[in-house]
Design an enzyme around this catalytic site. Sequence first.
Site, PDB file in Angstrom:
ATOM      1  N   HIS A 222       0.797  -1.237   0.000  1.00  0.00           N
ATOM      2  CA  HIS A 222       0.000   0.000   0.000  1.00  0.00           C
ATOM      3  C   HIS A 222       0.824   1.279   0.000  1.00  0.00           C
ATOM      4  O   HIS A 222       0.270   2.374  -0.126  1.00  0.00           O
ATOM      5  CB  HIS A 222      -0.969   0.025   1.189  1.00  0.00           C
ATOM      6  CG  HIS A 222      -0.306   0.391   2.487  1.00  0.00           C
ATOM      7  ND1 HIS A 222       0.407  -0.510   3.240  1.00  0.00           N
ATOM      8  CD2 HIS A 222      -0.223   1.572   3.162  1.00  0.00           C
ATOM      9  CE1 HIS A 222       0.893   0.090   4.319  1.00  0.00           C
ATOM     10  NE2 HIS A 222       0.526   1.357   4.293  1.00  0.00           N
TER      11      HIS A 222
HETATM   12  C1  UD1 Z   1      -2.127   6.128   5.165  1.00  0.00           C
HETATM   13  C2  UD1 Z   1      -0.863   6.661   5.818  1.00  0.00           C
HETATM   14  C3  UD1 Z   1       0.187   5.561   5.836  1.00  0.00           C
HETATM   15  C4  UD1 Z   1      -0.344   4.300   6.481  1.00  0.00           C
HETATM   16  C5  UD1 Z   1      -1.648   3.884   5.826  1.00  0.00           C
HETATM   17  C6  UD1 Z   1      -2.245   2.758   6.587  1.00  0.00           C
HETATM   18  C7  UD1 Z   1      -0.425   9.056   5.486  1.00  0.00           C
HETATM   19  C8  UD1 Z   1       0.390  10.046   4.760  1.00  0.00           C
HETATM   20  N1  UD1 Z   1      -0.319   7.781   5.067  1.00  0.00           N
HETATM   21  O1  UD1 Z   1      -1.810   5.811   3.824  1.00  0.00           O
HETATM   22  O2  UD1 Z   1       1.307   6.007   6.596  1.00  0.00           O
HETATM   23  O3  UD1 Z   1       0.609   3.284   6.324  1.00  0.00           O
HETATM   24  O4  UD1 Z   1      -2.583   4.984   5.855  1.00  0.00           O
HETATM   25  O5  UD1 Z   1      -3.175   2.049   5.856  1.00  0.00           O
HETATM   26  O6  UD1 Z   1      -1.124   9.406   6.395  1.00  0.00           O
HETATM   27  N2  UD1 Z   1      -9.058   5.292   0.503  1.00  0.00           N
HETATM   28  C9  UD1 Z   1     -10.310   4.786   0.355  1.00  0.00           C
HETATM   29  N3  UD1 Z   1     -11.012   4.487   1.488  1.00  0.00           N
HETATM   30  C10 UD1 Z   1     -10.546   4.682   2.737  1.00  0.00           C
HETATM   31  C11 UD1 Z   1      -9.261   5.218   2.865  1.00  0.00           C
HETATM   32  C12 UD1 Z   1      -8.521   5.518   1.737  1.00  0.00           C
HETATM   33  O7  UD1 Z   1     -10.802   4.579  -0.749  1.00  0.00           O
HETATM   34  O8  UD1 Z   1     -11.235   4.370   3.723  1.00  0.00           O
HETATM   35  C13 UD1 Z   1      -8.269   5.576  -0.732  1.00  0.00           C
HETATM   36  C14 UD1 Z   1      -8.496   6.982  -1.274  1.00  0.00           C
HETATM   37  O9  UD1 Z   1      -8.449   6.899  -2.666  1.00  0.00           O
HETATM   38  C15 UD1 Z   1      -7.295   7.733  -0.767  1.00  0.00           C
HETATM   39  C16 UD1 Z   1      -6.215   6.662  -0.801  1.00  0.00           C
HETATM   40  O10 UD1 Z   1      -6.873   5.469  -0.419  1.00  0.00           O
HETATM   41  O11 UD1 Z   1      -6.961   8.838  -1.563  1.00  0.00           O
HETATM   42  C17 UD1 Z   1      -5.066   6.920   0.146  1.00  0.00           C
HETATM   43  O12 UD1 Z   1      -5.532   7.158   1.466  1.00  0.00           O
HETATM   44  P1  UD1 Z   1      -4.658   8.037   2.495  1.00  0.00           P
HETATM   45  O13 UD1 Z   1      -5.315   8.011   3.815  1.00  0.00           O
HETATM   46  O14 UD1 Z   1      -4.330   9.337   1.889  1.00  0.00           O
HETATM   47  O15 UD1 Z   1      -3.283   7.280   2.551  1.00  0.00           O
HETATM   48  P2  UD1 Z   1      -2.952   5.743   2.727  1.00  0.00           P
HETATM   49  O16 UD1 Z   1      -2.291   5.274   1.492  1.00  0.00           O
HETATM   50  O17 UD1 Z   1      -4.126   5.013   3.225  1.00  0.00           O
HETATM   51  N1  UDP Z   2      -4.314  -4.866   8.627  1.00  0.00           N
HETATM   52  C1  UDP Z   2      -5.609  -5.354   8.661  1.00  0.00           C
HETATM   53  N2  UDP Z   2      -6.192  -5.692   7.477  1.00  0.00           N
HETATM   54  C2  UDP Z   2      -5.551  -5.615   6.283  1.00  0.00           C
HETATM   55  C3  UDP Z   2      -4.230  -5.113   6.273  1.00  0.00           C
HETATM   56  C4  UDP Z   2      -3.647  -4.732   7.455  1.00  0.00           C
HETATM   57  O1  UDP Z   2      -6.212  -5.462   9.731  1.00  0.00           O
HETATM   58  O2  UDP Z   2      -6.157  -5.965   5.254  1.00  0.00           O
HETATM   59  C5  UDP Z   2      -3.685  -4.498   9.888  1.00  0.00           C
HETATM   60  C6  UDP Z   2      -2.365  -5.183  10.141  1.00  0.00           C
HETATM   61  O3  UDP Z   2      -2.567  -6.438  10.735  1.00  0.00           O
HETATM   62  C7  UDP Z   2      -1.641  -4.187  11.028  1.00  0.00           C
HETATM   63  C8  UDP Z   2      -2.146  -2.857  10.510  1.00  0.00           C
HETATM   64  O4  UDP Z   2      -3.371  -3.127   9.836  1.00  0.00           O
HETATM   65  O5  UDP Z   2      -2.017  -4.325  12.370  1.00  0.00           O
HETATM   66  C9  UDP Z   2      -1.150  -2.297   9.558  1.00  0.00           C
HETATM   67  O6  UDP Z   2      -1.728  -1.301   8.811  1.00  0.00           O
HETATM   68  P1  UDP Z   2      -1.242  -0.852   7.367  1.00  0.00           P
HETATM   69  O7  UDP Z   2      -0.526  -1.966   6.707  1.00  0.00           O
HETATM   70  O8  UDP Z   2      -2.432  -0.301   6.684  1.00  0.00           O
HETATM   71  O9  UDP Z   2      -0.297   0.369   7.702  1.00  0.00           O
HETATM   72  P2  UDP Z   2       1.176   0.559   8.280  1.00  0.00           P
HETATM   73  O10 UDP Z   2       1.381  -0.334   9.450  1.00  0.00           O
HETATM   74  O11 UDP Z   2       2.129   0.282   7.162  1.00  0.00           O
HETATM   75  O12 UDP Z   2       1.204   2.000   8.624  1.00  0.00           O
END
Ligand code: UD1
Ligand code: UDP
Length: 384
Positions: A222
């Site tokens: 991701h």
């Molecule tokens: C964010 C965090 C990242 C973390 C990740 C965990 C920042 C800069 N990044 O990244 O550090 O590892 O969350 O998962 O804060 N979207 C949906 N539905 C949702 C959420 C997101 O469709 O419920 C899609 C949207 O298109 C959005 C994209 O995902 O633009 C990215 O979401 P965003 O929260 O900006 O960053 P993540 O990649 O999720």
């Molecule tokens: N996780 C989850 N479902 C998923 C992917 C991740 O519950 O489909 C959990 C995972 O077990 C961990 C946390 O989400 O506890 C990690 O989140 P993510 O990978 O989104 O972000 P990061 O840790 O890289 O910030």
Amino acid sequence: MPSPLRVLTIIGARPQIIKAAAISRAIASHARGRIVETLLHTGQHYDANMSQVFFDELGIPPADINLNTGSGAHGAMTARMIEGIEQVLVRKEHDVVLLYGDTNSTLAGAVAAAKLHVPVAHVEAGLRSFNKRMPEEVNRIVCDHCSTWLFCPTDTAVANLRNEGFSTTNDAPPTADRPHVVQCGDVMYDNSLHFAAIAKERSPILRDHGLMPGGFALATVHRDNNTDDPARLNSIFRTLLLLHERHGLDIVLPVHPRTRKMMDALLAPDVKDSLDQSPRFLIVPPAGFLDMIALESNARLVITDSGGVQKEAYFFGKPGVVLRPETEWVELVREGQAVLADADPERITVGFENFLQNGIPEVASLFGDGHAAERICDELLRTW
Ligand code: UD1
Ligand code: UDP
């Protein structure tokens, strides 16, 4: 009886909601009546399977405040959050703001609180990738430098802070200018221990997908530098397809919504076709945490660019192939539990095949004793 410490906990992204479960649990069992928590959800993640599922499964109380910020560009999203958090903090109803990790929600909380002189407690302080092209690196540095308590999960995190000039003597009451740095262990280790048995009992995911323990690899992707770069995204999926075919292991990939969108936009037609024609390359919706634990603890190995998933692989004794050039969790690599493979087909393949053949060595606990959350509560109560 002294009045309780009023904590405003700010969450927003999936891993923060999960981390908050550990502290909410510790407050209920260990600091009841002495800490009162208000939960503010920024709304950074909002799909049911990125947010609500964790409240439903993990015993987290419903958020008291939801800013419904939603997605957007970094600046716009963070600005909306800062504005919303500020409106809550000016009411002067909170003694401390508790922040997790390194997301835009963390950054917003740190900036809003620091400007209003509300002390910040940062959980997962001191982690560094030494790569400022990562938005998370910028967020965590800013947050650490606004914090009054820096709760570090590892000795490496403490050393990183020392190298940035933080004193670790903690010899005066903590302030934003003379913060306390505390090695408390990792709240995610607390959670993995707590939820492992519950996941075993309740998660249907192996049965639902016909997965055999040890018969599949778990993958997650991701990070923006993997999802948004067509060369890297295609390289990762091509290599996973090749390893799937060569070794006959099922692959399970719970797909982050960001990745789903970018796969549709950026994967080459032949990669899309191969995925469509591979019924045991399972691309499934984002998993709940109990399902995720069931997958991690039954996988043969884990391939991921996630911070949390890297560590959980280790918690459950599984090797990790890390789809990044560097990691904040350097202990995993140092101890042979994970290998850095970036998005490089050769390095992913060598890492994967080496782990398939040789597994990983056993090591002592690298992330504490499963009581990080209680320690954080105790430290806040002792020093605020
Ligand atoms: C964010 C965090 C990242 C973390 C990740 C965990 C920042 C800069 N990044 O990244 O550090 O590892 O969350 O998962 O804060 N979207 C949906 N539905 C949702 C959420 C997101 O469709 O419920 C899609 C949207 O298109 C959005 C994209 O995902 O633009 C990215 O979401 P965003 O929260 O900006 O960053 P993540 O990649 O999720
Ligand atoms: N996780 C989850 N479902 C998923 C992917 C991740 O519950 O489909 C959990 C995972 O077990 C961990 C946390 O989400 O506890 C990690 O989140 P993510 O990978 O989104 O972000 P990061 O840790 O890289 O910030």
